[in-house]
Motif scaffolding. Sequence first.
Motif, mmCIF file in Angstrom:
data_model
loop_
_atom_site.group_PDB
_atom_site.id
_atom_site.type_symbol
_atom_site.label_atom_id
_atom_site.label_comp_id
_atom_site.label_asym_id
_atom_site.label_seq_id
_atom_site.Cartn_x
_atom_site.Cartn_y
_atom_site.Cartn_z
ATOM 1 N N LEU A 39 6.572 -6.112 5.306
ATOM 2 C CA LEU A 39 6.115 -4.987 4.477
ATOM 3 C C LEU A 39 6.281 -5.341 3.027
ATOM 4 C CD1 LEU A 39 5.016 -2.156 4.123
ATOM 5 C CD2 LEU A 39 7.344 -1.329 4.207
ATOM 6 N N ALA A 55 -0.639 -0.081 1.621
ATOM 7 C CA ALA A 55 -0.826 1.273 2.132
ATOM 8 C C ALA A 55 -1.856 2.001 1.274
ATOM 9 C CB ALA A 55 0.494 2.035 2.145
ATOM 10 N N ASP A 56 -2.600 2.884 1.915
ATOM 11 C CA ASP A 56 -3.606 3.669 1.202
ATOM 12 C C ASP A 56 -2.997 4.765 0.351
ATOM 13 O OD1 ASP A 56 -5.639 2.148 2.320
ATOM 14 O OD2 ASP A 56 -5.902 3.523 4.012
ATOM 15 N N GLU A 83 5.535 5.844 6.205
ATOM 16 C CA GLU A 83 5.404 5.626 7.652
ATOM 17 C C GLU A 83 5.653 4.160 7.998
ATOM 18 O OE1 GLU A 83 1.437 7.162 8.119
ATOM 19 O OE2 GLU A 83 2.154 9.209 8.523
ATOM 20 N N LEU A 84 5.175 3.246 7.160
ATOM 21 C CA LEU A 84 5.423 1.818 7.379
ATOM 22 C C LEU A 84 6.911 1.492 7.238
ATOM 23 C CD1 LEU A 84 2.379 0.285 5.462
ATOM 24 C CD2 LEU A 84 2.745 0.297 7.945
ATOM 25 N N SER A 87 -2.618 4.419 -4.021
ATOM 26 C CA SER A 87 -2.416 3.301 -3.094
ATOM 27 C C SER A 87 -1.161 2.515 -3.491
ATOM 28 C CB SER A 87 -3.640 2.391 -3.084
ATOM 29 O OG SER A 87 -3.871 1.855 -4.373
ATOM 30 N N GLN A 140 1.511 6.896 3.944
ATOM 31 C CA GLN A 140 1.346 5.747 4.826
ATOM 32 C C GLN A 140 2.431 4.707 4.556
ATOM 33 O OE1 GLN A 140 -2.203 3.299 4.323
ATOM 34 N NE2 GLN A 140 -2.286 2.953 6.531
ATOM 35 N N PHE A 141 2.795 4.506 3.294
ATOM 36 C CA PHE A 141 3.865 3.566 2.949
ATOM 37 C C PHE A 141 5.191 4.011 3.571
ATOM 38 C CE2 PHE A 141 7.164 2.009 -0.028
ATOM 39 C CZ PHE A 141 6.973 0.645 0.158
#
Length: 176
Positions: A176, A150-151, A158-159, A132, A155-156
């Motif tokens: 962010l 972010a998990d 993607e953010l 994470s 995902q990070f």
Amino acid sequence: MSERLLSSAWLSLWVSTVSGALEEMTEEFERKHGFPPGTNQVRLADREDQEAARALGCEAPAAVDLATFYGSIGEVVWEDVGNGYFMHPACDVHQQLVEYGAVRVGESQEPCGLVIGSDGGGVSYVIGPDGSIHRTRTASLDEPEFDRVADDLRQFLELLDRSLARFVATGEPGYL
């Protein structure tokens, strides 16, 4: 294998997507902002980066995604997206670990997080042992407080992509 795990193919697609957006941003940057853009790039990993990633993995085994990331990407430098976003090179992450040790993150009683990035305002991004991603609330790593952003590393990333797209469209990267 989980489809959430990073792969070199997924990272290649991510690099292509964000590189196109970075190019679009830098073409119009001086006209929009009145000064030339700084460095805004995703640098692919070279042999030195990959060796540093292996050393980092030996020193502090972390999430599988981090090894995959550094096997493909040497560094992310987006100086002009908001305050800036930076994914530090593996050699810097390793050096920080050796010099200052791991960071206590989440509910862990032991320091186990690795500082892998920052923004231009001094906020740090830390990957926990479960993969994470956490963000410091302040610019200090002395007794930091974290927010989980972010998990996992995918995902990070993607953010980050969404923040870049928002910045290109509106001039605001969001939070962010």
